[in-house]
Design a protein around this motif. Structure first.
Motif, mmCIF file in Angstrom:
data_model
loop_
_atom_site.group_PDB
_atom_site.id
_atom_site.type_symbol
_atom_site.label_atom_id
_atom_site.label_comp_id
_atom_site.label_asym_id
_atom_site.label_seq_id
_atom_site.Cartn_x
_atom_site.Cartn_y
_atom_site.Cartn_z
ATOM 1 N N GLN A 49 6.083 -1.012 -1.935
ATOM 2 C CA GLN A 49 6.376 -2.440 -1.799
ATOM 3 C C GLN A 49 7.571 -2.655 -0.857
ATOM 4 O O GLN A 49 7.541 -3.524 0.016
ATOM 5 N N GLU A 50 8.602 -1.843 -1.042
ATOM 6 C CA GLU A 50 9.782 -1.948 -0.174
ATOM 7 C C GLU A 50 9.449 -1.531 1.256
ATOM 8 O O GLU A 50 9.903 -2.151 2.216
ATOM 9 N N MET A 51 8.649 -0.485 1.412
ATOM 10 C CA MET A 51 8.241 -0.032 2.744
ATOM 11 C C MET A 51 7.454 -1.106 3.480
ATOM 12 O O MET A 51 7.624 -1.311 4.682
ATOM 13 N N TYR A 52 6.599 -1.802 2.725
ATOM 14 C CA TYR A 52 5.697 -2.772 3.355
ATOM 15 C C TYR A 52 6.438 -3.993 3.875
ATOM 16 O O TYR A 52 5.935 -4.699 4.752
ATOM 17 N N LYS A 53 7.624 -4.239 3.349
ATOM 18 C CA LYS A 53 8.432 -5.355 3.850
ATOM 19 C C LYS A 53 8.776 -5.160 5.323
ATOM 20 O O LYS A 53 8.961 -6.133 6.067
ATOM 21 N N GLU A 54 8.888 -3.905 5.744
ATOM 22 C CA GLU A 54 9.157 -3.599 7.149
ATOM 23 C C GLU A 54 7.909 -3.780 8.003
ATOM 24 O O GLU A 54 7.991 -4.096 9.185
ATOM 25 N N VAL A 55 6.748 -3.583 7.399
ATOM 26 C CA VAL A 55 5.474 -3.707 8.122
ATOM 27 C C VAL A 55 5.050 -5.164 8.228
ATOM 28 O O VAL A 55 4.694 -5.653 9.300
ATOM 29 N N GLU A 56 5.090 -5.867 7.090
ATOM 30 C CA GLU A 56 4.682 -7.280 7.030
ATOM 31 C C GLU A 56 5.727 -8.070 6.245
ATOM 32 O O GLU A 56 5.570 -8.318 5.049
ATOM 33 N N PRO A 57 6.823 -8.467 6.896
ATOM 34 C CA PRO A 57 7.911 -9.156 6.176
ATOM 35 C C PRO A 57 7.511 -10.490 5.562
ATOM 36 O O PRO A 57 8.199 -10.979 4.660
ATOM 37 N N ASN A 58 6.429 -11.077 6.017
ATOM 38 C CA ASN A 58 6.012 -12.381 5.489
ATOM 39 C C ASN A 58 4.979 -12.272 4.366
ATOM 40 O O ASN A 58 4.458 -13.288 3.909
ATOM 41 N N VAL A 59 4.706 -11.036 3.930
ATOM 42 C CA VAL A 59 3.783 -10.833 2.805
ATOM 43 C C VAL A 59 4.595 -10.466 1.569
ATOM 44 O O VAL A 59 5.385 -9.515 1.575
ATOM 45 N N ASN A 60 4.409 -11.231 0.505
ATOM 46 C CA ASN A 60 5.105 -11.004 -0.754
ATOM 47 C C ASN A 60 4.141 -10.355 -1.742
ATOM 48 O O ASN A 60 3.208 -10.997 -2.227
ATOM 49 N N LEU A 61 4.358 -9.071 -2.013
ATOM 50 C CA LEU A 61 3.497 -8.336 -2.946
ATOM 51 C C LEU A 61 3.959 -8.587 -4.376
ATOM 52 O O LEU A 61 5.103 -8.306 -4.725
ATOM 53 N N VAL A 62 3.069 -9.125 -5.198
ATOM 54 C CA VAL A 62 3.385 -9.431 -6.595
ATOM 55 C C VAL A 62 2.618 -8.457 -7.482
ATOM 56 O O VAL A 62 1.388 -8.532 -7.591
ATOM 57 N N PHE A 63 3.333 -7.516 -8.113
ATOM 58 C CA PHE A 63 2.688 -6.462 -8.894
ATOM 59 C C PHE A 63 2.696 -6.761 -10.390
ATOM 60 O O PHE A 63 3.673 -7.285 -10.929
ATOM 61 N N THR A 64 1.605 -6.388 -11.044
ATOM 62 C CA THR A 64 1.539 -6.326 -12.502
ATOM 63 C C THR A 64 1.076 -4.926 -12.857
ATOM 64 O O THR A 64 0.005 -4.495 -12.427
ATOM 65 N N PHE A 65 1.901 -4.194 -13.613
ATOM 66 C CA PHE A 65 1.573 -2.828 -14.008
ATOM 67 C C PHE A 65 1.262 -2.777 -15.500
ATOM 68 O O PHE A 65 2.009 -3.300 -16.323
ATOM 69 N N ASP A 66 0.147 -2.136 -15.848
ATOM 70 C CA ASP A 66 -0.232 -1.992 -17.255
ATOM 71 C C ASP A 66 -1.402 -1.022 -17.335
ATOM 72 O O ASP A 66 -1.824 -0.460 -16.315
ATOM 73 N N SER A 67 -1.908 -0.843 -18.524
ATOM 74 C CA SER A 67 -3.119 -0.042 -18.697
ATOM 75 C C SER A 67 -4.253 -0.657 -17.890
ATOM 76 O O SER A 67 -4.402 -1.885 -17.842
ATOM 77 N N SER A 68 -5.062 0.183 -17.260
ATOM 78 C CA SER A 68 -6.192 -0.316 -16.471
ATOM 79 C C SER A 68 -7.161 -1.125 -17.331
ATOM 80 O O SER A 68 -7.765 -2.092 -16.863
ATOM 81 N N GLY A 69 -7.289 -0.738 -18.601
ATOM 82 C CA GLY A 69 -8.159 -1.483 -19.502
ATOM 83 C C GLY A 69 -7.630 -2.883 -19.767
ATOM 84 O O GLY A 69 -8.390 -3.865 -19.783
ATOM 85 N N THR A 70 -6.317 -2.986 -19.954
ATOM 86 C CA THR A 70 -5.690 -4.297 -20.163
ATOM 87 C C THR A 70 -5.830 -5.160 -18.927
ATOM 88 O O THR A 70 -6.147 -6.355 -19.009
ATOM 89 N N LEU A 71 -5.598 -4.571 -17.762
ATOM 90 C CA LEU A 71 -5.699 -5.318 -16.504
ATOM 91 C C LEU A 71 -7.129 -5.784 -16.259
ATOM 92 O O LEU A 71 -7.355 -6.909 -15.794
ATOM 93 N N LYS A 72 -8.086 -4.923 -16.570
ATOM 94 C CA LYS A 72 -9.499 -5.298 -16.435
ATOM 95 C C LYS A 72 -9.803 -6.531 -17.281
ATOM 96 O O LYS A 72 -10.444 -7.484 -16.811
ATOM 97 N N THR A 73 -9.335 -6.521 -18.517
ATOM 98 C CA THR A 73 -9.568 -7.657 -19.411
ATOM 99 C C THR A 73 -8.932 -8.931 -18.872
ATOM 100 O O THR A 73 -9.529 -10.017 -18.931
ATOM 101 N N GLN A 74 -7.731 -8.809 -18.324
ATOM 102 C CA GLN A 74 -7.048 -9.979 -17.772
ATOM 103 C C GLN A 74 -7.821 -10.568 -16.595
ATOM 104 O O GLN A 74 -7.921 -11.789 -16.453
#
Length: 264
Positions: A49-74
């Motif tokens: 995410q920090e590296m990508y700020k140098e590549v595309e400074p106008n893109v804001n990456l919003v991450f949600t980290f959790d179990s893949s099963g929980t994310l699938k349900t969401q």
């Protein structure tokens, strides 16, 4: 006098314009890309995410980290998501069949190994998955969590699943919870990914790594999710970030350094 006022006015507006440029008024608007990713990728994707700020400074990456099963349900329940990075193909395949994944966008990108860990410096009679029941307690992810599914499949393959499930088990909501339980000494042993163990090498030790005949390596697919709320700019930004992670050498170097193996 009129010319003087005109010059003063011109200088004033020139100054305001220049100030606006310095303050970023004329800069491009930020484009949000929402990424749902397996908990085991928290550390590496935060660095990317920090590296990508140098590549595309106008893109804001919003991450949600959790179990893949929980994310699938969401995702199934309507949560906004542009990219899904799963720790198993099962969840990605289900979302694809249900029509949530953009056709042709899935890449099986990485592999991870299953490992048995203990707190650093602590003694245990456990030497492998075959005698894990000698431990007083076990930290194990839930059966809807990929690492928990891989672990149960491993125990099934070696023939001690029933005995393991009869142990005192601290069931974690995701792999991070399992790792933390062992690192804090709450459980004698636990089952996590190799990358998670490496991320906390000062607090946990690997007893053994699962072999290919015990269980297949964990496969991590990345795919684009149909986000009906996304603008054209956000869709394009999501496609570009997914391509960056999948093909650019810089993020792949980080991922392999963390212990992931790239699927060729």
């Amino acid at each position: 006098m009129m010319n003087t006022w005109k010059k003063a006015g011109a200088l004033f507006f020139t100054g305001v314009f220049a100030f606006g440029m310095c303050m970023g008024v004329s800069a491009e608007e930020q484009t949000d890309v929402v990424v749902f990713a397996a908990a085991s990728m928290t550390e590496t994707l935060t660095e990317i995410q920090e590296m990508y700020k140098e590549v595309e400074p106008n893109v804001n990456l919003v991450f949600t980290f959790d179990s893949s099963g929980t994310l699938k349900t969401q995702i199934e329940e309507g949560a906004q998501c542009d990219i899904f990075f799963s720790a198993a193909t099962k969840q990605m395949d289900a979302l694809t069949e249900e029509g949530y994944v953009i056709d042709g966008s899935v890449t099986n990108l990485l592999e991870n190994k299953i490992v048995l860990i203990k707190p650093t410096g602590e003694e245990t009679a456990v030497t492998g998955f075959d005698n894990i029941t000698e431990a007083s307690s076990l930290a194990l992810a839930g059966e809807d969590v990929p690492v928990g599914q891989y672990a149960r499949k491993l125990f099934e393959n070696i023939g001690n699943l029933d005995d393991v499930m009869a142990m005192e088990i601290n069931e974690g909501a995701n792999v991070t919870a399992v790792l933390t339980a062992v690192a804090e000494g709450s459980n004698e042993v636990g089952v996590v990914y190799a990358t998670d163990a490496a991320s906390m090498a000062d607090k946990v030790e690997v007893i053994v790594e699962a072999t290919a005949d015990q269980v297949d390596p964990a496969v991590y697919p990345i795919g684009l999710i149909e986000d009906k709320e996304a603008s054209d700019a956000e869709v394009k930004a999501a496609e570009e970030f997914k391509e960056y992670v999948a093909t650019d050498p810089a993020p792949m170097e980080l991922l392999t350094a963390a212990g992931f193996n790239q699927i060729k």
